[in-house]
Motif scaffolding. Structure first.
Motif, PDB file in Angstrom:
ATOM      1  N   LEU A  36       0.814  -1.202   0.000  1.00 29.82           N
ATOM      2  CA  LEU A  36       0.000   0.000   0.000  1.00 29.82           C
ATOM      3  C   LEU A  36       0.860   1.270   0.000  1.00 29.82           C
ATOM      4  O   LEU A  36       0.585   2.223  -0.724  1.00 29.82           O
ATOM      5  N   CYS A  37       1.894   1.242   0.831  1.00 35.79           N
ATOM      6  CA  CYS A  37       2.788   2.395   0.902  1.00 35.79           C
ATOM      7  C   CYS A  37       3.451   2.626  -0.460  1.00 35.79           C
ATOM      8  O   CYS A  37       3.606   3.769  -0.894  1.00 35.79           O
ATOM      9  N   LEU A  38       3.820   1.523  -1.127  1.00 33.81           N
ATOM     10  CA  LEU A  38       4.402   1.665  -2.459  1.00 33.81           C
ATOM     11  C   LEU A  38       3.396   2.310  -3.407  1.00 33.81           C
ATOM     12  O   LEU A  38       3.736   3.213  -4.170  1.00 33.81           O
ATOM     13  N   ALA A  39       2.147   1.844  -3.335  1.00 33.50           N
ATOM     14  CA  ALA A  39       1.116   2.387  -4.220  1.00 33.50           C
ATOM     15  C   ALA A  39       0.913   3.878  -3.970  1.00 33.50           C
ATOM     16  O   ALA A  39       0.506   4.619  -4.862  1.00 33.50           O
ATOM     17  N   ILE A  40       1.196   4.311  -2.763  1.00 39.40           N
ATOM     18  CA  ILE A  40       1.033   5.730  -2.468  1.00 39.40           C
ATOM     19  C   ILE A  40       2.267   6.533  -2.861  1.00 39.40           C
ATOM     20  O   ILE A  40       2.177   7.620  -3.415  1.00 39.40           O
ATOM     21  N   ILE A  41       3.441   5.943  -2.606  1.00 40.12           N
ATOM     22  CA  ILE A  41       4.665   6.705  -2.832  1.00 40.12           C
ATOM     23  C   ILE A  41       5.080   6.725  -4.311  1.00 40.12           C
ATOM     24  O   ILE A  41       5.572   7.739  -4.800  1.00 40.12           O
ATOM     25  N   LEU A  42       4.836   5.620  -5.028  1.00 41.09           N
ATOM     26  CA  LEU A  42       5.294   5.552  -6.413  1.00 41.09           C
ATOM     27  C   LEU A  42       4.790   6.700  -7.300  1.00 41.09           C
ATOM     28  O   LEU A  42       5.572   7.268  -8.060  1.00 41.09           O
ATOM     29  N   PRO A  43       3.510   7.064  -7.223  1.00 41.27           N
ATOM     30  CA  PRO A  43       3.080   8.193  -8.050  1.00 41.27           C
ATOM     31  C   PRO A  43       3.871   9.476  -7.773  1.00 41.27           C
ATOM     32  O   PRO A  43       4.230  10.203  -8.698  1.00 41.27           O
ATOM     33  N   PHE A  44       4.171   9.716  -6.490  1.00 37.56           N
ATOM     34  CA  PHE A  44       4.983  10.888  -6.164  1.00 37.56           C
ATOM     35  C   PHE A  44       6.376  10.762  -6.771  1.00 37.56           C
ATOM     36  O   PHE A  44       6.951  11.728  -7.256  1.00 37.56           O
ATOM     37  N   LEU A  45       6.887   9.542  -6.729  1.00 34.20           N
ATOM     38  CA  LEU A  45       8.215   9.290  -7.281  1.00 34.20           C
ATOM     39  C   LEU A  45       8.226   9.581  -8.773  1.00 34.20           C
ATOM     40  O   LEU A  45       9.172  10.169  -9.309  1.00 34.20           O
ATOM     41  N   LEU A  46       7.146   9.161  -9.449  1.00 32.94           N
ATOM     42  CA  LEU A  46       7.040   9.386 -10.884  1.00 32.94           C
ATOM     43  C   LEU A  46       7.042  10.889 -11.175  1.00 32.94           C
ATOM     44  O   LEU A  46       7.683  11.353 -12.119  1.00 32.94           O
ATOM     45  N   LEU A  47       6.347  11.635 -10.336  1.00 29.09           N
ATOM     46  CA  LEU A  47       6.274  13.087 -10.493  1.00 29.09           C
ATOM     47  C   LEU A  47       7.659  13.704 -10.318  1.00 29.09           C
ATOM     48  O   LEU A  47       8.109  14.506 -11.141  1.00 29.09           O
TER      49      LEU A  47
END
Lengths: 296, 312
Positions: free
Chosen positions: A21-32
């Motif tokens: 879940l944390c990955l699903a939340i953090i990855l979009p920010f990482l992509l940005l």
């Protein structure tokens, strides 16, 4: 004892679920973030990527060179958040304190007038017309501070309940016996005792101001007054316009500035303060959620 | 107080005593008057034929004309359907996922990792929908988005023009909404679980209950009041939606209106894009009244089952 209540496999499973879940939340920010440090060419050719194909700080350099508008927007966001939150705390607590006094004449009527605003509202059309036509708020800084955000009945009721539960009437009575005026009581006794609730409500209000783009979108069309989020909103709407009307790769050169990476960089700059500050205030924030838990 | 003064002078005294308190409430009530009460009276605009050259008050009455126009369009049905269906989807998903996660979160013993998970989980709730719009755009952008350039080739599906094809949005929006709001609901259920009586579990363990039995027969039944309360409160707001979720995230793309237009976005576009005050105010009136009835009804039910949680 409580150790026996836990089960190892279930705990293991929980960790796996939460890590995913944390990955699903953090990855979009990482992509940005990653796309904001990718060169524009690489972005166009290879698309967005979690690891920059071609690392480049040109977006941030561009921002730095054209920083006057960005700094201006930042300044407006800070000003609006500061002034709005402080004013909000003052008028909210000044309304909540008398309501918390059981001896106040007409207390029930006043309370009803506040609760009613939580049940019924006029909606956008009359609100817009009243603020624009009656108060001439269009294209003024007031538009970012006043409509909708300055105070809400929910926060007043939370504060009132806090006062009722945490400030014993005896304290107020003895201050009255010593000849303190009501304003002195409010300033010297109530406010110092209400730090926890003020922190919680102040934080919620500050975040609302910081994140607000709606008022700007509705009441402003002068870019000089844009706060950060209003600017971001305008740019987001423009990207789609550009990509819709874009005839393909050929036209890309013409609309390079400000490029996608620059927009992503601005989004990063806009989100970063909240993301970095919020963990330190999380306690108050969670308090705010569970306090009103259910009453929103 | 107890003296033998005449009634009127006693009242004077009372007014004098409470005058400073009344004074304190003035700024707050002035704000509520401007921000809340004037717009409520402003709802009559829906029955007027607004002509700005004459002013709002002097404009003639239109009777139900604005409503006739509104409900003769297909939009009235579409926005009502979208608003209600999306809300039902959001509420259901939110309930199931949040309760599930809250129970799991409670199983994690190390308080450090539990804190970290909570912090991350709440993160999306803290950022503005504009930023969420950018995040979604980074994935769904036609030419360079992550889904079309990376996931598409990987799983072998063709490029999709996400912002042009409306059929995907009833799936995209619930996912994005869940992503943004789940932390909030998890925290509510998590704090409710922490507050539950431990002795039930201890007794259950002594009786040899398995973990699943404990969850099934203790946690869930004890959480039921909180679930019902939250459900009712959300149901009361079923006629309203998070404007940004339906405006920013689909990037206001006209091609998507059939599945993304809700009452809030409709009112905004009618008022500020089309300048159609009549249509906008009729839709706004419809939302305010039905919304109010729903809030009041759910609140009456709440008052029956849990008086201290009722708004009035």
């Amino acid at each position: 004892m409580s150790k026996h209540l836990k089960s190892k496999p279930l705990m293991f499973f929980s960790h796996i679920v939460f890590i995913a879940l944390c990955l699903a939340i953090i990855l979009p920010f990482l992509l940005l973030i990653s796309s904001s440090v990718t060169s524009e060419e690489a972005l166009v050719v290879h698309g967005y990527n979690f690891i920059p194909k071609q690392f480049s700080l040109e977006a941030y350099e561009y921002l730095w060179r054209h920083s006057s508008q960005l700094f201006r927007a930042y300044g407006i966001t800070l000003l609006v958040t500061g002034v709005g939150t402080l004013t909000s705390l003052v008028i909210t607590s000044m309304l909540a304190y008398p309501l918390s006094r059981y001896d106040l004449p007409g207390r029930r009527v006043f309370t009803f007038l506040i609760v009613f605003t939580m049940l019924f509202n006029g909606g956008l059309v009359p609100t817009y017309l009243i603020y624009v036509r009656l108060f001439g708020i269009k294209n003024t800084l007031w538009a970012l501070i006043v409509p909708g955000l300055l105070m809400n009945g929910f926060h007043v009721m939370l504060t009132r309940t806090f006062f009722q539960k945490n400030i014993p009437p005896a304290v107020i009575e003895s201050a009255q016996c010593d000849g303190a005026t009501e304003f002195q009581i409010y300033r010297k006794i109530i406010l110092p005792l209400s730090l926890p609730i003020m922190a919680t409500i102040g934080l919620m209000t500050a975040i609302r101001y910081w994140n607000d783009w709606y008022n700007g979108m509705i009441y402003l069309n002068d870019p000089q007054l844009y706060s950060l989020q209003v600017m971001l909103n305008e740019m987001l709407m423009n990207i789609r316009f550009l990509s819709d009307t874009n005839l393909g790769g050929a036209a890309m050169g013409a609309v390079r500035i400000p490029g996608t990476s620059v927009r992503m960089a601005i989004a990063v700059v806009g989100a970063l303060p909240i993301i970095s500050i919020y963990p330190f205030f999380q306690k108050y924030f969670v308090q705010g959620i569970t306090l009103g838990s259910v009453k929103e | 107080m107890i003296g033998a003064q005449a009634g009127s002078s006693q009242r004077m005294k009372r007014v004098k005593k409470y005058f400073p308190l009344f004074l304190m409430m003035v700024p707050g009530f002035i704000y509520l008057l401007i921000n809340n009460y004037l717009p409520m009276f402003g709802l009559v605009i829906a029955f007027k034929d607004i002509d700005f050259t004459k002013g709002i008050l002097a404009s003639g009455w239109a009777g139900l004309k604005n409503f006739k126009y509104l409900f003769s369009t297909a939009d009235a049905f579409i926005i009502t359907r979208n608003t209600i269906l999306y809300n039902i989807t959001f509420i259901t998903l939110d309930l199931i996922v949040a309760v599930f996660l809250a129970i799991l979160l409670h199983e994690i013993m190390e308080s450090y990792s539990s804190k970290v998970y909570q912090t991350v989980l709440l993160l999306p709730y803290m950022i503005s929908t504009v930023i969420v719009g950018y995040l979604v755009y980074a994935f769904l952008n036609v030419r360079t988005g992550y889904v079309n350039t990376k996931l598409g080739p990987l799983f072998g599906f063709p490029k999709i023009n996400w912002y042009m094809e409306s059929q995907y949005w009833p799936f995209i929006l619930p996912i994005v909404n869940l992503w943004k709001t789940i932390g909030f609901s998890v925290m509510i259920y998590f704090s409710a679980i922490i507050g539950l009586d431990r002795s039930c579990y201890e007794a259950a363990v002594i009786d040899g209950a398995t973990k699943w039995q404990q969850i099934r027969h203790i946690t869930l039944p004890l959480l039921k009041p909180v679930m019902i309360l939250l459900l009712l409160l959300q149901t009361g707001r079923i006629f309203y939606s998070d404007f940004g979720m339906f405006y920013q995230v689909p990037m206001d793309s006209g091609m998507l209106y059939s599945t993304t237009n809700v009452i809030d976005t409709y009112v905004y576009r009618a008022l500020l894009r089309l300048g159609d005050v009549g249509m906008a105010s009729a839709a706004g009136f419809y939302q305010s009244i039905v919304g109010f009835l729903l809030v009041v009804t759910t609140n009456l039910i709440i008052r029956k089952i849990s008086p201290e949680d009722a708004l009035f």
